[in-house]
Design a protein around this motif. Sequence first.
Motif, mmCIF file in Angstrom:
data_model
loop_
_atom_site.group_PDB
_atom_site.id
_atom_site.type_symbol
_atom_site.label_atom_id
_atom_site.label_comp_id
_atom_site.label_asym_id
_atom_site.label_seq_id
_atom_site.Cartn_x
_atom_site.Cartn_y
_atom_site.Cartn_z
ATOM 1 N N LEU A 89 103.577 -45.432 144.344
ATOM 2 C CA LEU A 89 103.441 -44.033 143.954
ATOM 3 C C LEU A 89 102.250 -43.410 144.662
ATOM 4 O O LEU A 89 101.191 -44.026 144.765
ATOM 5 N N THR A 90 102.411 -42.178 145.174
ATOM 6 C CA THR A 90 101.337 -41.441 145.825
ATOM 7 C C THR A 90 101.252 -40.048 145.212
ATOM 8 O O THR A 90 102.127 -39.645 144.444
ATOM 9 N N ASP A 91 100.220 -39.296 145.575
ATOM 10 C CA ASP A 91 100.090 -37.924 145.077
ATOM 11 C C ASP A 91 101.186 -37.015 145.630
ATOM 12 O O ASP A 91 101.580 -36.040 144.993
ATOM 13 N N ASP A 92 101.668 -37.306 146.833
ATOM 14 C CA ASP A 92 102.649 -36.449 147.490
ATOM 15 C C ASP A 92 104.080 -36.916 147.309
ATOM 16 O O ASP A 92 105.004 -36.289 147.796
ATOM 17 N N GLY A 93 104.310 -38.039 146.623
ATOM 18 C CA GLY A 93 105.651 -38.575 146.437
ATOM 19 C C GLY A 93 105.590 -40.054 146.132
ATOM 20 O O GLY A 93 104.770 -40.502 145.350
ATOM 21 N N TYR A 94 106.451 -40.807 146.794
ATOM 22 C CA TYR A 94 106.460 -42.252 146.591
ATOM 23 C C TYR A 94 107.076 -42.924 147.813
ATOM 24 O O TYR A 94 107.736 -42.301 148.630
ATOM 25 N N ILE A 95 106.851 -44.226 147.918
ATOM 26 C CA ILE A 95 107.369 -45.027 149.019
ATOM 27 C C ILE A 95 108.256 -46.101 148.409
ATOM 28 O O ILE A 95 107.837 -46.815 147.502
ATOM 29 N N THR A 96 109.499 -46.196 148.884
ATOM 30 C CA THR A 96 110.373 -47.281 148.458
ATOM 31 C C THR A 96 110.426 -48.307 149.569
ATOM 32 O O THR A 96 110.300 -47.970 150.753
ATOM 33 N N LEU A 97 110.619 -49.551 149.180
ATOM 34 C CA LEU A 97 110.656 -50.631 150.149
ATOM 35 C C LEU A 97 112.018 -51.297 150.125
ATOM 36 O O LEU A 97 112.503 -51.704 149.086
ATOM 37 N N HIS A 148 109.294 -40.788 150.449
ATOM 38 C CA HIS A 148 109.929 -39.699 149.715
ATOM 39 C C HIS A 148 108.820 -38.701 149.361
ATOM 40 O O HIS A 148 107.797 -39.085 148.785
ATOM 41 N N TYR A 149 109.031 -37.427 149.697
ATOM 42 C CA TYR A 149 108.018 -36.399 149.468
ATOM 43 C C TYR A 149 108.493 -35.397 148.438
ATOM 44 O O TYR A 149 109.666 -35.056 148.385
ATOM 45 N N TYR A 150 107.545 -34.899 147.616
ATOM 46 C CA TYR A 150 107.818 -33.842 146.657
ATOM 47 C C TYR A 150 107.461 -32.508 147.294
ATOM 48 O O TYR A 150 106.372 -32.337 147.813
ATOM 49 N N LEU A 151 108.378 -31.551 147.250
ATOM 50 C CA LEU A 151 108.081 -30.176 147.635
ATOM 51 C C LEU A 151 107.916 -29.404 146.339
ATOM 52 O O LEU A 151 108.832 -29.354 145.520
ATOM 53 N N LYS A 152 106.738 -28.815 146.144
ATOM 54 C CA LYS A 152 106.394 -28.184 144.870
ATOM 55 C C LYS A 152 106.403 -26.667 144.993
ATOM 56 O O LYS A 152 106.201 -26.116 146.068
#
Length: 96
Positions: A35-43, A51-55
């Motif tokens: 989990l990151t501030d801008d989204g998350y990374i799947t492996l 994966h990025y969140y557009l807010k």
Amino acid sequence: MGNLKDLATNEVSRTDKTDYCGNMVYENEILSKILTDDGYITLNGTAPTYHYYLKDHQGNNRVVTYWNRSQWIAEQVNHYYPFGGLFAEGTTTSSK
């Protein structure tokens, strides 16, 4: 209704385990998501997908998008009522 039945061992088909360690998510003792501030990374094996969140202006996640090595894919799109309730949620394979 109201009667509980204990399941025998052979009646349980699968048990999953999810552990949260800081911003790391382990599923069945395998690192599956960061989990990151801008989204998350799947492996997927050793290959990461970002994966990025557009807010919007209020900080609501309107779109979840990712790069599939050739184009941006909108994975989830959310719409909100003016009072903040979720109006509609959808998934798409659009490359917009």
